[in-house]
Design a protein around this motif. Structure first.
Motif, short mmCIF file in Angstrom:
data_model
loop_
_atom_site.label_atom_id
_atom_site.label_comp_id
_atom_site.label_asym_id
_atom_site.label_seq_id
_atom_site.Cartn_x
_atom_site.Cartn_y
_atom_site.Cartn_z
N GLY A 31 37.25 130.08 76.25
CA GLY A 31 37.49 128.45 75.55
C GLY A 31 37.74 128.80 73.95
N GLN A 34 41.04 130.80 73.11
CA GLN A 34 42.37 129.51 73.38
C GLN A 34 42.39 128.81 72.15
OE1 GLN A 34 42.01 126.56 76.47
NE2 GLN A 34 43.98 126.90 76.96
N PHE A 35 41.23 128.25 71.77
CA PHE A 35 41.22 127.29 70.53
C PHE A 35 41.76 128.26 69.30
CE2 PHE A 35 38.65 125.88 66.44
CZ PHE A 35 39.65 124.88 66.24
N THR A 37 43.83 130.76 69.44
CA THR A 37 45.20 131.07 69.68
C THR A 37 45.99 129.68 69.32
OG1 THR A 37 44.71 132.53 71.45
CG2 THR A 37 46.89 131.32 71.44
N HIS A 38 45.62 128.51 69.67
CA HIS A 38 46.21 127.23 69.24
C HIS A 38 46.22 127.06 67.69
CE1 HIS A 38 47.76 125.92 73.17
NE2 HIS A 38 46.65 126.49 73.67
N ASP A 64 43.46 119.73 71.71
CA ASP A 64 43.15 119.86 73.13
C ASP A 64 42.24 120.89 73.51
OD1 ASP A 64 44.54 117.64 73.74
OD2 ASP A 64 46.18 118.83 74.75
N ALA A 65 42.41 122.40 72.63
CA ALA A 65 41.84 123.33 72.92
C ALA A 65 40.33 123.37 72.44
CB ALA A 65 42.65 124.59 72.39
N TRP A 66 40.35 122.75 71.45
CA TRP A 66 39.14 122.51 70.86
C TRP A 66 38.04 121.80 71.60
CZ3 TRP A 66 35.34 123.88 67.75
CH2 TRP A 66 34.29 123.38 67.20
N GLY A 68 37.54 122.08 74.63
CA GLY A 68 37.18 122.73 75.73
C GLY A 68 35.53 123.37 75.07
N ASP A 163 35.61 132.41 67.30
CA ASP A 163 35.88 133.25 68.17
C ASP A 163 35.26 134.60 68.04
OD1 ASP A 163 37.22 134.22 70.58
OD2 ASP A 163 38.81 135.01 69.37
#
Length: 325
Positions: A31, A34-35, A37-38, A64-66, A68, A163
């Motif tokens: 998660g 992904q955040f 990366t976005h 959206d990614a946040w 998660g 991350d």
């Protein structure tokens, strides 16, 4: 009113096994990756073209990614999340801080931007810059356009740091609970309790902040208190947050969760019946009723998780740290 739940204690041996390591490896670390990366994609987009129409899709994807991992507030996220998602902002600090930054070129220096007020950083600063008519009428080359680039780059730096902090340090703290030298979690039960607390606290936040705030009362609904209403995200944020809780619940246990899955499915059905994703029509009694039903469905997810995970693992709910009493 914020319900009295959480601040948990392990009561007995659990017939169902919890797996903190799996929760970290399969849910939490992916998660945050992904955040990051976005957020980096958002920064690159803004650097190439900082106008609202160009940046908005990347902003939506990063938000959206946040969702998660937004409900995790332990370890590096305990403070790191504050400048990524400064909300609620009941005293309107964000528009004032952004106005000051636009007026002062020196304050937009990327090298020192991490030192500015958290109200002018992160997703909600971008929500206002990209969507609020008071800010979003800018053109390429304007001071506001430059500020969008700086805020986006700062968000990417925050996401990358968070991350790395989870991956390189705090993941090991959680997964080595009870090991010699681990002063944060003296037993495996403490690490389990910490993650389970985050799981239920997130659902409490969904119900009592993301939904109850804009609902207000029947006589006085408060649509402008909805989260990220300018960018049309309130409904989506609730659904994504609940789905993230479902994902963490499954990662924590080694068994099926039919009650939880059914409760989440009912949340999705209730959400599908709401026509206004920004909750701005809660002033209409019928529209308000549909949001209120969603509020009830989210609360039911908490009950289901408490039954299937809390009961099975011997974890009882106590007081929510958000209560303040």
């Amino acid at each position: 009113m914020i319900r009295t739940v959480l601040a948990l204690s392990v009561l007995s041996a659990a017939p169902v096994q919890a797996d903190v390591s799996r929760a970290v490896t399969d849910h939490i670390l992916p998660g945050f990756a992904q955040f990051a990366t976005h957020a980096e994609a958002l920064s690159a987009t803004a650097a190439a073209d900082c106008t609202p129409a160009a940046v908005q899709p990347a902003y939506q994807a990063a938000f959206d990614a946040w969702l998660g991992v937004a409900n995790l507030h332990i370890g590096p996220s305990e403070t790191g999340a504050l400048s990524i998602a400064y909300w609620p902002d009941d005293r309107a600090f964000t528009p004032r801080a952004l106005t000051a930054l636009i007026a002062d070129p020196a304050s937009r220096d990327p090298a020192t931007f991490a030192e500015v007020s958290i109200a002018a950083r992160g997703l909600f600063a971008l929500d206002m810059l990209l969507y609020d008519p008071a800010f979003a009428g800018y053109a390429a080359g304007d001071a506001t356009c430059t500020l969008v680039q700086v805020v986006s780059a700062d968000l990417a730096a925050q996401a990358t740091a968070l991350d790395a902090a989870w991956r390189d340090a705090f993941a090991a703290v959680l997964t080595s609970a009870g090991a010699p030298g681990n002063a944060t979690y003296m037993t495996g039960d403490e690490a389990l309790r910490a993650l389970y607390t985050q799981l239920l606290t997130g659902l409490t936040f969904d119900a009592d902040m993301r939904l109850a705030r804009p609902l207000g009362t029947f006589d006085q609904p408060r649509p402008r208190m909805a989260e990220a209403w300018r960018s049309g995200r309130p409904l989506r944020n609730v659904v994504l947050s609940v789905k993230a809780a479902q994902g963490l619940a499954h990662a924590l246990t080694d068994t099926d969760l039919p009650l939880t899955d059914a409760a989440v499915a009912r949340v999705e059905v209730a959400a599908s019946r709401i026509d206004d994703p920004a909750f701005q029509t809660v002033t209409d009694p019928q529209a308000r009723l549909l949001v209120d039903v969603l509020h009830q469905r989210v609360a039911a997810v908490e009950v289901a998780i408490d039954t299937e995970i809390g009961g099975a693992l011997g974890i009882a709910a106590g007081f929510n740290a958000l209560d303040g009493d």
